[in-house]
Design a protein around this motif. Sequence first.
Motif, PDB file in Angstrom:
ATOM      1  N   ARG A 245       0.842  -1.178   0.134  1.00 18.26           N
ATOM      2  CA  ARG A 245       0.096   0.161   0.057  1.00 18.26           C
ATOM      3  C   ARG A 245       0.899   1.399   0.003  1.00 18.26           C
ATOM      4  NH1 ARG A 245      -2.627  -3.320  -1.490  1.00 18.26           N
ATOM      5  NH2 ARG A 245      -4.693  -4.090  -0.562  1.00 18.26           N
ATOM      6  N   HIS A 246       2.069   1.305   0.586  1.00 20.94           N
ATOM      7  CA  HIS A 246       3.053   2.539   0.694  1.00 20.94           C
ATOM      8  C   HIS A 246       4.370   2.128  -0.029  1.00 20.94           C
ATOM      9  CE1 HIS A 246      -0.131   3.222   3.603  1.00 20.94           C
ATOM     10  NE2 HIS A 246       0.043   2.390   4.128  1.00 20.94           N
ATOM     11  N   LEU A 247       4.648   3.124  -0.904  1.00 20.34           N
ATOM     12  CA  LEU A 247       5.776   2.760  -1.891  1.00 20.34           C
ATOM     13  C   LEU A 247       6.663   4.210  -1.906  1.00 20.34           C
ATOM     14  CD1 LEU A 247       7.865   1.149  -3.808  1.00 20.34           C
ATOM     15  CD2 LEU A 247       6.338   1.913  -5.600  1.00 20.34           C
ATOM     16  N   ARG A 248       7.875   3.971  -1.712  1.00 24.02           N
ATOM     17  CA  ARG A 248       8.924   5.013  -1.793  1.00 24.02           C
ATOM     18  C   ARG A 248       9.923   4.420  -2.710  1.00 24.02           C
ATOM     19  NH1 ARG A 248      10.748   7.341   3.929  1.00 24.02           N
ATOM     20  NH2 ARG A 248       9.087   8.684   4.426  1.00 24.02           N
ATOM     21  N   TYR A 249      10.267   5.128  -3.692  1.00 23.57           N
ATOM     22  CA  TYR A 249      11.174   4.764  -4.922  1.00 23.57           C
ATOM     23  C   TYR A 249      11.859   5.887  -5.384  1.00 23.57           C
ATOM     24  CZ  TYR A 249      12.518   2.020  -9.038  1.00 23.57           C
ATOM     25  OH  TYR A 249      12.864   1.197  -9.961  1.00 23.57           O
ATOM     26  N   PHE A 250      13.359   5.439  -5.253  1.00 21.45           N
ATOM     27  CA  PHE A 250      14.386   6.565  -5.419  1.00 21.45           C
ATOM     28  C   PHE A 250      15.225   5.974  -6.554  1.00 21.45           C
ATOM     29  CE2 PHE A 250      12.535   7.503  -1.445  1.00 21.45           C
ATOM     30  CZ  PHE A 250      12.717   8.849  -1.218  1.00 21.45           C
ATOM     31  N   ALA A 251      15.368   5.875  -7.586  1.00 25.97           N
ATOM     32  CA  ALA A 251      16.403   5.143  -8.478  1.00 25.97           C
ATOM     33  C   ALA A 251      16.434   6.263  -9.830  1.00 25.97           C
ATOM     34  CB  ALA A 251      15.917   4.017  -8.799  1.00 25.97           C
ATOM     35  N   ALA A 252      17.578   6.523 -10.244  1.00 22.38           N
ATOM     36  CA  ALA A 252      17.687   7.323 -11.430  1.00 22.38           C
ATOM     37  C   ALA A 252      17.718   6.373 -12.801  1.00 22.38           C
ATOM     38  CB  ALA A 252      19.099   8.069 -11.473  1.00 22.38           C
ATOM     39  N   PHE A 253      17.440   6.976 -13.855  1.00 21.51           N
ATOM     40  CA  PHE A 253      17.518   6.310 -15.047  1.00 21.51           C
ATOM     41  C   PHE A 253      18.773   6.359 -15.791  1.00 21.51           C
ATOM     42  CE2 PHE A 253      12.980   5.640 -15.080  1.00 21.51           C
ATOM     43  CZ  PHE A 253      12.903   4.838 -15.976  1.00 21.51           C
ATOM     44  N   SER A 254      19.651   5.450 -16.187  1.00 20.08           N
ATOM     45  CA  SER A 254      20.911   5.590 -17.126  1.00 20.08           C
ATOM     46  C   SER A 254      20.525   5.979 -18.249  1.00 20.08           C
ATOM     47  CB  SER A 254      21.384   3.849 -17.111  1.00 20.08           C
ATOM     48  OG  SER A 254      20.663   3.448 -17.836  1.00 20.08           O
ATOM     49  N   GLY A 255      21.349   6.670 -19.116  1.00 21.66           N
ATOM     50  CA  GLY A 255      21.363   7.419 -20.189  1.00 21.66           C
ATOM     51  C   GLY A 255      20.475   8.724 -20.056  1.00 21.66           C
ATOM     52  N   SER A 256      20.305   9.091 -21.394  1.00 19.00           N
ATOM     53  CA  SER A 256      19.723  10.540 -21.356  1.00 19.00           C
ATOM     54  C   SER A 256      18.270  10.179 -21.204  1.00 19.00           C
ATOM     55  CB  SER A 256      19.985  11.090 -22.896  1.00 19.00           C
ATOM     56  OG  SER A 256      19.532  10.456 -23.779  1.00 19.00           O
ATOM     57  N   THR A 257      17.357  11.470 -20.849  1.00 15.73           N
ATOM     58  CA  THR A 257      16.081  11.267 -20.533  1.00 15.73           C
ATOM     59  C   THR A 257      15.472  11.366 -21.914  1.00 15.73           C
ATOM     60  OG1 THR A 257      16.033  12.164 -18.343  1.00 15.73           O
ATOM     61  CG2 THR A 257      14.026  12.181 -19.276  1.00 15.73           C
ATOM     62  N   ARG A 258      14.354  10.599 -22.244  1.00 16.06           N
ATOM     63  CA  ARG A 258      13.866  10.570 -23.517  1.00 16.06           C
ATOM     64  C   ARG A 258      12.226  10.854 -23.027  1.00 16.06           C
ATOM     65  NH1 ARG A 258      16.620   5.301 -26.349  1.00 16.06           N
ATOM     66  NH2 ARG A 258      18.605   5.735 -26.054  1.00 16.06           N
ATOM     67  N   ARG A 259      11.694  11.596 -24.402  1.00 11.50           N
ATOM     68  CA  ARG A 259      10.205  11.516 -24.701  1.00 11.50           C
ATOM     69  C   ARG A 259       9.896  10.955 -25.731  1.00 11.50           C
ATOM     70  NH1 ARG A 259      11.260  12.520 -20.220  1.00 11.50           N
ATOM     71  NH2 ARG A 259      10.678  14.150 -18.779  1.00 11.50           N
ATOM     72  N   PRO A 260       8.865   9.731 -25.783  1.00 15.27           N
ATOM     73  CA  PRO A 260       8.292   9.418 -24.517  1.00 15.27           C
ATOM     74  C   PRO A 260       9.140   8.546 -23.720  1.00 15.27           C
ATOM     75  CG  PRO A 260       7.409   8.122 -26.294  1.00 15.27           C
ATOM     76  CD  PRO A 260       8.170   9.347 -26.915  1.00 15.27           C
ATOM     77  N   SER A 261       8.646   8.258 -22.537  1.00 14.72           N
ATOM     78  CA  SER A 261       9.389   7.351 -21.668  1.00 14.72           C
ATOM     79  C   SER A 261       9.849   6.034 -22.246  1.00 14.72           C
ATOM     80  CB  SER A 261       8.999   7.195 -20.288  1.00 14.72           C
ATOM     81  OG  SER A 261       9.495   6.459 -19.654  1.00 14.72           O
ATOM     82  N   GLN A 262      11.206   5.621 -22.148  1.00 17.88           N
ATOM     83  CA  GLN A 262      11.406   4.332 -22.466  1.00 17.88           C
ATOM     84  C   GLN A 262      10.789   3.328 -21.586  1.00 17.88           C
ATOM     85  OE1 GLN A 262      15.777   5.168 -22.055  1.00 17.88           O
ATOM     86  NE2 GLN A 262      15.915   3.699 -23.894  1.00 17.88           N
ATOM     87  N   LEU A 263      10.469   3.584 -20.403  1.00 14.55           N
ATOM     88  CA  LEU A 263       9.568   2.692 -19.649  1.00 14.55           C
ATOM     89  C   LEU A 263       8.052   2.428 -20.127  1.00 14.55           C
ATOM     90  CD1 LEU A 263       9.476   0.855 -17.216  1.00 14.55           C
ATOM     91  CD2 LEU A 263       8.669   2.901 -15.931  1.00 14.55           C
ATOM     92  N   LEU A 264       7.537   3.539 -20.780  1.00 14.58           N
ATOM     93  CA  LEU A 264       6.270   3.414 -21.269  1.00 14.58           C
ATOM     94  C   LEU A 264       6.332   2.572 -22.660  1.00 14.58           C
ATOM     95  CD1 LEU A 264       3.549   5.012 -20.521  1.00 14.58           C
ATOM     96  CD2 LEU A 264       4.156   6.758 -22.448  1.00 14.58           C
ATOM     97  N   GLN A 265       7.296   2.832 -23.453  1.00 12.67           N
ATOM     98  CA  GLN A 265       7.490   1.829 -24.667  1.00 12.67           C
ATOM     99  C   GLN A 265       7.743   0.553 -24.177  1.00 12.67           C
ATOM    100  OE1 GLN A 265      10.787   3.422 -27.174  1.00 12.67           O
ATOM    101  NE2 GLN A 265      10.292   5.684 -26.447  1.00 12.67           N
TER     102      GLN A 265
END
Length: 388
Positions: A155-175
Amino acid sequence: MSSNNPTIQDSPDELLRAIFATLTPGDLAECALVCKVWSSTARGRLYEHIDVRKAPNIMTHATRSAILCHTLNTNPALRSIVRSLCVISHFPSTILPEARAIFLHYAAIPSITSFTDIIPHLRKIEQVSFHTNVSLPPSDHLHVLQALGSLPLLRHLRYFAAFSGSTRRPSQLLQILNSLPPQRGSRPQLLTLDVRNITELGGFRASLEDLEWAFHPRSPLDFTHLRALTVSTYRAAKYVMREVSGTLESLTFTSASRILGDTESQPPITLPVLQRLSFPSETIDVSLIANIHCPRLECITLIWQTVTDLDPEFMNELESPLFLIDRCITNRSNYPNLKDVIVSSQAGGEQPGISRLNKMLPRCTGRGINFEFAEFQERDIEHELDFP
């Protein structure tokens, strides 16, 4: 031993637990060596809620965590006692069957692997905090999220982690989510989410590249019932705010220098049940709070970084954050039910008095709002959960 001459060893477990609840981990460890009766109760208290950050600073937190994980890996009896666990850089490689809350901070690659392998087996977990300074590719982010998605009671989540590489749009995670098969079965319904930007190599990167992925139908987690959100930028929060406007009760912005994002290009958002709004004062722009309509808002917390930010001698009234906030939060149409304004400070030293702050926020106090100054304390869910 005669019943007419009772000793402390004859005390009932309830009394021993009450006494041991007041002791430090070091004192508990010594009590566990006194006798068999004390050993069972003291070890139960010692290993029930473990936080290596609260232990005496004789060794580093990472070293203490490594020793603790080894102890848990080799002792099944102790593993069954643990209800909450906070470790640094290391994570147990065996199952903690009764664990309800897990906090893994500064995770390295080996501990991330242990974490994702063990988490799906911890079926009673209600709260997770995951923090790593390692930059993860989108596939690894998905791997962690999928592990969390296997926890039915989360029920409760904290998430701290960066993406490697450059930030892209749309998100690679979304793809990647677009390429997955449809979700089967129910997903854990999160009530609180803490996702903030982190600083890496001098630049800001969203830990999950904003939150446009959060409401994807193939996301491992269900955010549609979210009640509390902690995030850095308005841009990152907008995806969540619009989707859960009917349930969001608490909203906290934490990164002063990147708080606004693109508020001016966004239509106003109405959050009909929001009761608590918190944000830092540094480089505040009135457009942030003016862009969020909260008819049931009861409390605004302003987080100041330094004491000088609160000193009128360092501010021109028409440009000061206090003046802008004072003008904005007294807008009755936006905040008709506002009752409390809390100025919190992360800085030490002498703090200004209430009477002085009342003069700095005359419109707020003129409306009959309760105004107070408090030392900033970050909301910590781990102390709000009730572990049976």
